[in-house]
Write an enzyme that holds these catalytic residues in place. Structure first.
Site, PDB file in Angstrom:
ATOM      1  N   ASP A  61      45.033  40.359  38.855  1.00  0.00           N
ATOM      2  CA  ASP A  61      45.368  41.243  39.965  1.00  0.00           C
ATOM      3  C   ASP A  61      44.644  42.643  39.880  1.00  0.00           C
ATOM      4  O   ASP A  61      45.538  43.430  39.615  1.00  0.00           O
ATOM      5  CB  ASP A  61      46.482  41.174  40.681  1.00  0.00           C
ATOM      6  CG  ASP A  61      46.398  41.663  42.214  1.00  0.00           C
ATOM      7  OD1 ASP A  61      45.540  41.934  42.709  1.00  0.00           O
ATOM      8  OD2 ASP A  61      47.789  41.753  42.592  1.00  0.00           O
ATOM      9  N   CYS A 108      33.474  38.273  31.106  1.00  0.00           N
ATOM     10  CA  CYS A 108      32.589  39.594  30.684  1.00  0.00           C
ATOM     11  C   CYS A 108      32.357  40.285  31.919  1.00  0.00           C
ATOM     12  O   CYS A 108      31.666  40.952  32.333  1.00  0.00           O
ATOM     13  CB  CYS A 108      31.429  39.041  30.314  1.00  0.00           C
ATOM     14  SG  CYS A 108      30.259  40.591  29.656  1.00  0.00           S
ATOM     15  N   GLY A 110      34.039  43.339  32.680  1.00  0.00           N
ATOM     16  CA  GLY A 110      33.499  44.896  32.511  1.00  0.00           C
ATOM     17  C   GLY A 110      34.355  45.803  33.624  1.00  0.00           C
ATOM     18  O   GLY A 110      33.877  46.850  34.196  1.00  0.00           O
ATOM     19  N   SER A 173      39.422  45.859  25.610  1.00  0.00           N
ATOM     20  CA  SER A 173      38.629  44.788  26.170  1.00  0.00           C
ATOM     21  C   SER A 173      37.236  44.915  25.543  1.00  0.00           C
ATOM     22  O   SER A 173      36.712  46.032  25.076  1.00  0.00           O
ATOM     23  CB  SER A 173      38.496  45.614  27.606  1.00  0.00           C
ATOM     24  OG  SER A 173      37.083  44.659  28.080  1.00  0.00           O
ATOM     25  N   LYS A 215      47.297  48.546  24.508  1.00  0.00           N
ATOM     26  CA  LYS A 215      47.160  47.164  24.440  1.00  0.00           C
ATOM     27  C   LYS A 215      45.694  46.869  23.438  1.00  0.00           C
ATOM     28  O   LYS A 215      44.896  47.685  23.284  1.00  0.00           O
ATOM     29  CB  LYS A 215      46.473  46.549  25.692  1.00  0.00           C
ATOM     30  CG  LYS A 215      46.171  45.032  25.803  1.00  0.00           C
ATOM     31  CD  LYS A 215      46.029  44.573  26.983  1.00  0.00           C
ATOM     32  CE  LYS A 215      45.831  42.812  27.117  1.00  0.00           C
ATOM     33  NZ  LYS A 215      45.761  42.469  28.410  1.00  0.00           N
ATOM     34  N   TYR A 315      48.319  34.597  32.034  1.00  0.00           N
ATOM     35  CA  TYR A 315      46.984  34.636  32.829  1.00  0.00           C
ATOM     36  C   TYR A 315      46.414  33.192  32.562  1.00  0.00           C
ATOM     37  O   TYR A 315      46.436  32.512  33.692  1.00  0.00           O
ATOM     38  CB  TYR A 315      46.231  35.935  32.310  1.00  0.00           C
ATOM     39  CG  TYR A 315      45.005  36.049  33.233  1.00  0.00           C
ATOM     40  CD1 TYR A 315      44.258  35.160  33.921  1.00  0.00           C
ATOM     41  CD2 TYR A 315      44.218  37.255  32.992  1.00  0.00           C
ATOM     42  CE1 TYR A 315      43.234  35.475  34.589  1.00  0.00           C
ATOM     43  CE2 TYR A 315      43.228  37.548  33.729  1.00  0.00           C
ATOM     44  CZ  TYR A 315      42.466  36.640  34.698  1.00  0.00           C
ATOM     45  OH  TYR A 315      41.525  37.044  35.287  1.00  0.00           O
ATOM     46  N   SER A 316      45.550  32.770  31.518  1.00  0.00           N
ATOM     47  CA  SER A 316      44.680  31.537  31.727  1.00  0.00           C
ATOM     48  C   SER A 316      45.479  30.665  31.811  1.00  0.00           C
ATOM     49  O   SER A 316      45.309  29.527  32.623  1.00  0.00           O
ATOM     50  CB  SER A 316      44.082  31.585  30.189  1.00  0.00           C
ATOM     51  OG  SER A 316      43.138  32.665  30.076  1.00  0.00           O
TER      52      SER A 316
END
Length: 337
Positions: A61, A108, A110, A173, A215, A315-316
């Site tokens: 989200d 990906c 971004g 990331s 993170k 998440y996944s």
């Protein structure tokens, strides 16, 4: 009855990003019709009482449009974002790929988002009636060079500060060029020092202290990881979220999407992230630690807690197993330590 096994084939017929956005739109509009789940054992951490140990990971989200729905589904905390100082469109499409044979996702994206101001407006609109705690994940804009990255994080932090129960500093990331360079050495020291100094000023202004968590990526060599942990410990940062997606796609070799750019999440990340959690807990026994990565079942959730995590994000697993995964995780006992 769990309807998700019947809905998933329909969603998986759609382009992954279209399905993602459609699901968020439905959740944002239908939140009031979702039966509220009140489950789990509260835990006091980071100066807050979390309703339970299960949270939603950042990235699902991004613009905080479905907080009320995720709150009603039973999450103890919801991490929204990643939000950048200025809106940005992210990387070229296609940029999101499902690998059902591996229960995995490659993204990906971004840092595509509406900007931190818009996100905070969404959070402000629902926060008072939200049971779950809200974390805000912040990052730098793609066009901001690393030499000025701290400026972006400071802007995002000062904007989000009044609305966040905690702030997650995303320097891991793989989808923003050069971002992971901020995890190491002098760059990490400087960034954390500036953030901590600014946080102390904001604490005085708002008369509350919002915890800062970093993170980290799962792809660091052990020596690099230990260096990072030492810097984080010395900085006085409040906690760690481990881990982000991995660039190691060995587990999906031969899949038609294996060579796509981006980070891999889901089942192939399960073991790697759990080992990192265990190592961090061994090195830093008292630092608050949130696990993220490869939680595809209630057993995976419990394994993260057993490895040393205080809280766990999914998440996944939610993409592949739906809301039933939330209920299954919340039925698990608290770890005995």
């Amino acid at each position: 009855m769990n309807p998700y096994p019947h809905l998933r084939p329909l969603l998986f017929c759609l382009n992954p990003e279209i399905a993602h956005n459609l699901t968020l739109q439905i959740l944002s509009r239908a939140a009031v019709f979702i039966p509220r789940i009140k489950a789990g054992n509260p835990i006091h951490l980071l100066g807050h009482t979390f309703p339970n140990r299960l949270g939603l990971a950042a990235g699902l989200d991004k613009n905080a449009v479905a907080i009320s729905a995720f709150d009603r589904l039973g999450f103890g905390f919801i991490e929204v974002g990643t939000a950048t100082p200025r809106p940005q469109s992210g990387n070229p499409k296609p940029r999101l790929f499902r690998l059902p044979e591996h229960q995995a996702i490659i993204n990906c994206m971004g840092f595509n988002n509406d900007g931190v101001v818009a996100l905070c407006q969404q959070v402000a609109a629902v926060k008072k009636r939200t049971r779950a705690l809200i974390g805000i994940n912040i990052g730098k804009n793609k066009l901001t060079p690393n030499e000025r990255a701290a400026d972006d994080y400071l802007i995002a932090m000062s904007t989000a500060y009044p609305y966040a129960d905690y702030l997650a500093i995303n320097i891991s990331s793989p989808n923003t060029v050069g971002l992971r360079d901020l995890q190491h050495g002098a760059a990490l020291c400087e960034l954390l020092q500036r953030l901590k100094t600014e946080r102390d000023k904001l604490s005085a202004v708002y008369e509350k202290t919002v915890p800062l968590l970093v993170k980290i990526a799962p792809d660091n060599e052990r020596e690099q990881l230990d260096e990072m942990l030492s810097i984080i410990e010395d900085s006085g940062i409040d906690g760690i979220i481990a881990t982000n997606t991995t660039l190691d796609k060995t587990a999906v070799t031969g899949h038609r999407y294996a060579d796509e750019q981006g980070g891999l999440s889901g089942k192939p990340l399960t073991e790697k992230s759990t080992k990192i959690i265990a190592h961090i807990r061994e090195r830093l026994p008292d630092l608050p630690l949130i696990a993220s990565g490869g939680v595809m079942s209630a057993d995976d959730y419990y394994a993260k807690l057993e490895a040393g995590a205080d809280l766990v994000q999914i998440y996944s697993g939610l993409i592949y197993h739906g809301p039933q995964l939330i209920k299954d995780c919340l039925r698990m006992p608290s770890p005995q330590r």
